[in-house]
Design a protein around this motif. Structure first.
Motif, PDB file in Angstrom:
ATOM      1  N   SER A 115       0.837  -1.210   0.000  1.00 33.25           N
ATOM      2  CA  SER A 115       0.000   0.000   0.000  1.00 33.25           C
ATOM      3  C   SER A 115       0.867   1.254   0.000  1.00 33.25           C
ATOM      4  O   SER A 115       0.590   2.214  -0.738  1.00 33.25           O
ATOM      5  N   LYS A 116       1.903   1.254   0.824  1.00 33.09           N
ATOM      6  CA  LYS A 116       2.806   2.416   0.858  1.00 33.09           C
ATOM      7  C   LYS A 116       3.459   2.635  -0.503  1.00 33.09           C
ATOM      8  O   LYS A 116       3.560   3.775  -0.973  1.00 33.09           O
ATOM      9  N   ALA A 117       3.897   1.531  -1.114  1.00 35.60           N
ATOM     10  CA  ALA A 117       4.551   1.647  -2.425  1.00 35.60           C
ATOM     11  C   ALA A 117       3.570   2.178  -3.468  1.00 35.60           C
ATOM     12  O   ALA A 117       3.937   3.022  -4.307  1.00 35.60           O
ATOM     13  N   LYS A 118       2.323   1.701  -3.432  1.00 34.27           N
ATOM     14  CA  LYS A 118       1.321   2.191  -4.382  1.00 34.27           C
ATOM     15  C   LYS A 118       1.048   3.673  -4.163  1.00 34.27           C
ATOM     16  O   LYS A 118       0.928   4.443  -5.123  1.00 34.27           O
ATOM     17  N   GLU A 145       3.100   5.857  -2.822  1.00 33.15           N
ATOM     18  CA  GLU A 145       4.289   6.590  -3.246  1.00 33.15           C
ATOM     19  C   GLU A 145       4.329   6.679  -4.779  1.00 33.15           C
ATOM     20  O   GLU A 145       4.633   7.736  -5.345  1.00 33.15           O
ATOM     21  N   ARG A 146       4.010   5.580  -5.445  1.00 26.62           N
ATOM     22  CA  ARG A 146       3.972   5.558  -6.906  1.00 26.62           C
ATOM     23  C   ARG A 146       2.954   6.570  -7.429  1.00 26.62           C
ATOM     24  O   ARG A 146       3.239   7.347  -8.341  1.00 26.62           O
ATOM     25  N   ASP A 191       1.398  11.681  -9.800  1.00 25.45           N
ATOM     26  CA  ASP A 191       0.702  12.969  -9.674  1.00 25.45           C
ATOM     27  C   ASP A 191       1.673  14.139  -9.802  1.00 25.45           C
ATOM     28  O   ASP A 191       1.388  15.134 -10.478  1.00 25.45           O
ATOM     29  N   SER A 192       2.813  14.007  -9.153  1.00 25.76           N
ATOM     30  CA  SER A 192       3.839  15.053  -9.223  1.00 25.76           C
ATOM     31  C   SER A 192       4.331  15.222 -10.654  1.00 25.76           C
ATOM     32  O   SER A 192       4.497  16.360 -11.131  1.00 25.76           O
ATOM     33  N   MET A 193       4.548  14.127 -11.341  1.00 28.80           N
ATOM     34  CA  MET A 193       5.014  14.194 -12.730  1.00 28.80           C
ATOM     35  C   MET A 193       3.937  14.804 -13.634  1.00 28.80           C
ATOM     36  O   MET A 193       4.251  15.581 -14.543  1.00 28.80           O
ATOM     37  N   VAL A 194       2.681  14.477 -13.386  1.00 27.49           N
ATOM     38  CA  VAL A 194       1.581  15.051 -14.164  1.00 27.49           C
ATOM     39  C   VAL A 194       1.541  16.566 -13.957  1.00 27.49           C
ATOM     40  O   VAL A 194       1.365  17.336 -14.915  1.00 27.49           O
TER      41      VAL A 194
END
Length: 110
Positions: free
Chosen positions: A69-72, A74-75, A80-83
């Protein structure tokens, strides 16, 4: 008198035989009880080990799911940041494109 002594000796012999037989029965019962206790203890240890292993496996599953869940999250945060960065870059590109288009039009119509 000899007959009385023989009877006493026979009585003592019978008592010794009875005590010996009783000792054999007691030894057998004690041995059986010890075997039952040993078997019960082994079963209890196996059950405790199984419970412990089941608990550890369940905890490992929970930890795995938490980490997934944490990895998802973070991904998704990275996506979102890249978008957002892409949207900003597009805006800057569009602004520059508009500026350059305006410059070109101004040069053409001069």
């Amino acid at each position: 008198m000899l007959h009385s002594e023989d009877a006493d000796i026979n009585l003592v012999i019978r008592q010794v035989i009875d005590l010996d037989m009783k000792a054999v029965r007691i030894k057998k019962n004690v041995s059986q009880r010890a075997d039952r206790i040993l078997e019960h203890t082994k079963n209890k240890i196996k059950a405790n080990e199984k419970n412990e292993l089941d608990g550890v496996q369940e905890l490992a599953k929970q930890n795995y799911h938490v980490e997934i869940s944490k990895a998802k999250e973070e991904r998704q945060s990275i996506i979102d940041s890249m978008v957002q960065e892409l949207a900003k870059t597009r805006c800057r590109y569009d602004e520059k494109k508009d500026e350059k288009a305006l410059e070109v039009l101004e040069k053409l119509f001069k």
